[in-house]
Scaffold this motif. Structure first.
Motif, PDB file in Angstrom:
ATOM      1  N   HIS A  16      53.847 -27.679 -68.588  1.00 22.77           N
ATOM      2  CA  HIS A  16      52.764 -28.764 -69.200  1.00 22.77           C
ATOM      3  C   HIS A  16      52.986 -29.918 -68.182  1.00 22.77           C
TER       4      HIS A  16
ATOM      5  N   ASP B 142      53.065 -20.756 -75.018  1.00 23.92           N
ATOM      6  CA  ASP B 142      54.003 -21.727 -75.422  1.00 23.92           C
ATOM      7  C   ASP B 142      53.471 -22.702 -76.095  1.00 23.92           C
TER       8      ASP B 142
ATOM      9  N   CYS C 226      58.661 -31.677 -71.694  1.00 17.69           N
ATOM     10  CA  CYS C 226      57.256 -31.986 -71.618  1.00 17.69           C
ATOM     11  C   CYS C 226      56.649 -33.044 -72.419  1.00 17.69           C
TER      12      CYS C 226
ATOM     13  N   CYS D 294      66.011 -29.560 -73.924  1.00 16.92           N
ATOM     14  CA  CYS D 294      65.081 -29.452 -74.973  1.00 16.92           C
ATOM     15  C   CYS D 294      65.253 -28.070 -75.735  1.00 16.92           C
TER      16      CYS D 294
HETATM   17  S1  SF4 Z   1      60.995 -25.837 -73.936  1.00 17.21           S
HETATM   18 FE1  SF4 Z   1      60.866 -28.052 -74.304  1.00 17.21          FE
HETATM   19  S2  SF4 Z   1      60.097 -28.755 -72.429  1.00 17.21           S
HETATM   20 FE2  SF4 Z   1      60.019 -26.852 -72.348  1.00 17.21          FE
HETATM   21  S3  SF4 Z   1      57.876 -26.204 -72.542  1.00 17.21           S
HETATM   22 FE3  SF4 Z   1      59.197 -26.212 -74.512  1.00 17.21          FE
HETATM   23  S4  SF4 Z   1      58.983 -27.988 -75.523  1.00 17.21           S
HETATM   24 FE4  SF4 Z   1      58.307 -28.322 -73.445  1.00 17.21          FE
END
Ligand code: SF4
Lengths: 195, 467
Positions: B110, B129, B348, B411
């Motif tokens: 993203h 996602d 993101c 994350c």
């Molecule tokens: S894992 Fe975290 S950084 Fe990666 S796409 Fe998902 S929310 Fe965004």
């Protein structure tokens, strides 16, 4: 997709709200490139003690709920990540339906695509089911998709809503892909006109 | 014609077919793919002998499982390496563009999509996602899908979708110093609840939204999913167009002019109605911190964790008690002063150059407190390179931060960037779920400048005291 017509099964009460998909299957279990094996990761943080042995405190590990195919959980079940692995983990473990007051959108959609029936019932009904199943873990619940009802042993019955198209797909075990592929000519026409 | 919302315009322009009693067949303009949620979808194509219908509209990134330290892939844990290898094979076999880890363009899906100009106003964009909602900042209808749907889009470039409802989030006024886009969205979710947007698409509107940069708009749209909505959108304007102009995939020359004319017509019409509305006054917002295990459990930094007596609803009470039990926090406790063990600036939500600049400005000339482990994980290689040109890496390193390669990192803690059990993480990411940042880890979500301030003090502080 495995069709879902009706289910006669016992249930396990998961008294928690906002059960997110990281809870249903933590990210460290997402490293596979196939669907298989996800069942082991189901509710991993709650299910296993720090030494990896089953935690006897966690409701899924309790003998009286062994073999339950219905999970009864709190509101906003399946929130968070879009990981379909959460649904694969539930189905591989043996669940065929989840009852909750409300589901997160993506989880709800993912469930329907894997023959896992998400049943939204009012908050009071869910609380009543929790108490009932806690007291009598062998309570057999009947979920009839065609009739859109959940029936308890004493004859008590509650209805639930489901999109008619999704219902047909579940009853017949159809996935979206066949339908989408049949739209090939319209898709091509759209692409031509949209440039 | 009946006035239409931004969402309705984009939706209507993408309906390929709509049979009686069935969901709409919705055309997808851009499909982003990553290593974790795609392998089973490509496997389905192989099983059924289907090609990718529009490889030219499909873009793959590697971000979720990859290490952010400079290590040779042969030294990686085998399962992450297998996912990377599998995505490479799939992209090669199906002719899909891959932004590979060893290529010049790489990072969180993203962050990379917008950076490359793939994300454009009026588009439909999906990815396996949930934070695909980020791309709505450009006036695109962008949402997360499951792996089965990834397969449907690969095979047909379409999805079967029921039409969601619309929800206007009006944010009027001006943010005070030290109050950021992250605080707007955390305040929206605290007010409306983590499930409050279910079945709806948010449209963020109002003077406070219009004055935000694209990076800040992305931060807000990113967390639409934390507010329960599938997607969040912001009408494109001059800020959007200035960001896009000249990006590799943006239209060029005469095409650019034509695109601009189209994009200018996308904003919700005067008099368009929304199914729901919520209004927030930007002037009254403060830096926010979450204390619980769902993103709706947040308060202003000057505030206190609620106590169960203040809550009517038994489910809310149960939620609060279980969250505080996990978090090791008390009812009525002030959030300011809470010690932190780890500071994570990335994800993101907040890993773009603007985020790093803002955090660096707080860190400059200061040191990370005692035992705190602090790391900065840029959202992409481009962000990293830009930060290094500006000397931000030096500021962070000199203060005691680790300076990493691009990826999702802590994350979601799929790689080795994990917070230990019981540790408190001041995090700029989007999810404070139990175990999200490592088994047993406790996340406190906040803005990049609040996280930077927490790093310096070793506890949650009001960053406004440091400005
Ligand atoms: S894992 Fe975290 S950084 Fe990666 S796409 Fe998902 S929310 Fe965004």
């Amino acid at each position: 997709m495995q069709p879902f017509t009706s289910l006669t099964a016992t249930a396990v009460p998961l008294r928690a709200e906002n059960v997110d998909t990281d809870q249903i299957i933590p990210a460290r279990y997402l490293t596979a490139v196939t669907r298989a094996g996800m069942g082991d990761g189901l509710f991993a943080a709650w299910r296993y003690a720090s030494d990896g042995a089953p935690d006897p405190e966690f409701v899924l590990n309790q003998a009286q709920h062994a073999g339950a195919e219905i999970l009864v959980a709190g509101r906003n079940f399946g929130s968070g990540s879009s990981r379909e692995h959460a649904v694969w983990a539930l189905t591989e473990y043996g669940f065929r339906a989840v009852i909750a007051p409300a589901f997160a959108d993506i989880f709800y959609n993912n469930s329907l695509k894997n023959g896992l029936l998400p049943v939204a019932l009012p908050e009071e009904q869910v609380a009543m089911l929790w108490d009932l199943v806690d007291e009598q873990p062998d309570t057999v619940i009947v979920i009839d998709l065609a009739a859109q009802t959940v029936t308890l042993p004493d004859g008590q019955q509650v209805g639930f809503a489901i999109d008619p198209y999704r219902k047909t797909c579940l009853l017949d075990g159809l996935d979206d892909l066949g339908y989408l592929l049949s739209k090939g000519p319209q898709i091509a026409a759209y692409e031509q006109q949209a440039g | 014609m009946k006035p239409q919302t931004l969402f309705e315009k984009v939706w209507n322009a993408h309906v390929v077919a709509q049979d009686e009693g069935a969901p709409a067949v919705l055309y997808i303009d851009a499909h982003l793919v990553h290593e974790v949620t795609s392998p089973q979808a490509f496997a389905m194509l192989r099983e059924r002998g289907l090609p990718v219908r529009r490889p030219d509209r499909t873009f793959a990134t590697m971000d979720h499982a990859i290490p952010t330290r400079d290590v040779d892939i042969t030294l990686w844990p085998s399962d992450a390496a297998t996912q990377v290898r599998t995505l490479r094979e799939n992209c090669q076999d199906f002719g899909v563009t891959l932004f590979d880890i060893d290529g010049p363009v790489q990072g969180i899906v993203h962050v990379v999509g917008p950076e490359m100009g793939i994300t454009q106003p009026g588009m439909t964009i999906v990815c396996g996602d949930s934070h695909t909602s980020t791309h709505g900042a450009f006036g695109a209808l962008a949402f997360g899908i499951g792996t089965s749907e990834v397969g449907h889009v690969l095979a047909t470039q379409c999805l079967l979708q029921s039409k969601p409802k619309t929800f206007a989030i009006n944010v009027e006024g001006e943010l005070g110093p030290g109050v950021t886009a992250k605080d707007i969205i955390l305040a929206v979710i605290a007010k409306n609840g983590a499930a409050g947007g279910a079945g709806h698409v948010f449209e963020y509107r109002g003077s406070a939204i219009r004055s935000l940069s694209m990076a800040n708009r992305m931060t807000i749209c990113n967390m639409s999913i934390e507010g329960g909505a599938r997607a969040g959108m912001i009408a494109p304007d001059e800020t959007t167009f200035a960001y896009l102009k000249g990006r590799p995939h943006a239209p060029q020359g005469a095409d650019w002019e034509r695109a601009l004319a189209r994009w200018r017509s996308l904003a919700s019409d005067e008099g368009a109605t929304f199914d729901r509305q919520l209004t927030l006054n930007a002037d009254q917002l403060q830096p926010m911190v979450t204390y619980g295990t769902n993103p709706g459990q947040g308060v202003p930094v000057t505030g206190r964790i609620p106590s169960v007596d203040e809550l009517e609803d038994p489910a809310e009470r149960r939620s609060l008690l279980s969250a505080l039990d996990y978090m090791g926090l008390r009812q009525g406790q002030a959030v300011a002063g809470q010690p932190v063990d780890i500071v994570f600036i990335g994800s993101c939500t907040n890993s773009r150059i603007e985020d790093l600049r803002a955090a660096a400005a707080i860190v400059q000339g200061r040191r990370v407190a005692g035992e705190v482990w602090a790391l900065v994980v840029p959202g992409s290689k481009a962000v990293k390179a830009q930060a290094e040109r500006e000397g931000l890496d030096r500021i962070f390193r000199e203060a005691g931060f680790e300076w990493r390669g691009a990826g999702c990192s802590m994350c979601l803690a799929m790689n080795d960037d994990k917070a230990g059990a019981g540790k408190y993480v001041a995090s700029t990411s989007n999810r404070n779920f139990q175990g999200r940042q490592g088994p047993g880890a406790r996340s406190l979500l906040m803005s990049p400048i609040m996280a930077a301030a927490a790093a310096v003090h070793g506890r949650v502080v009001d960053v406004r005291e440091m400005l």
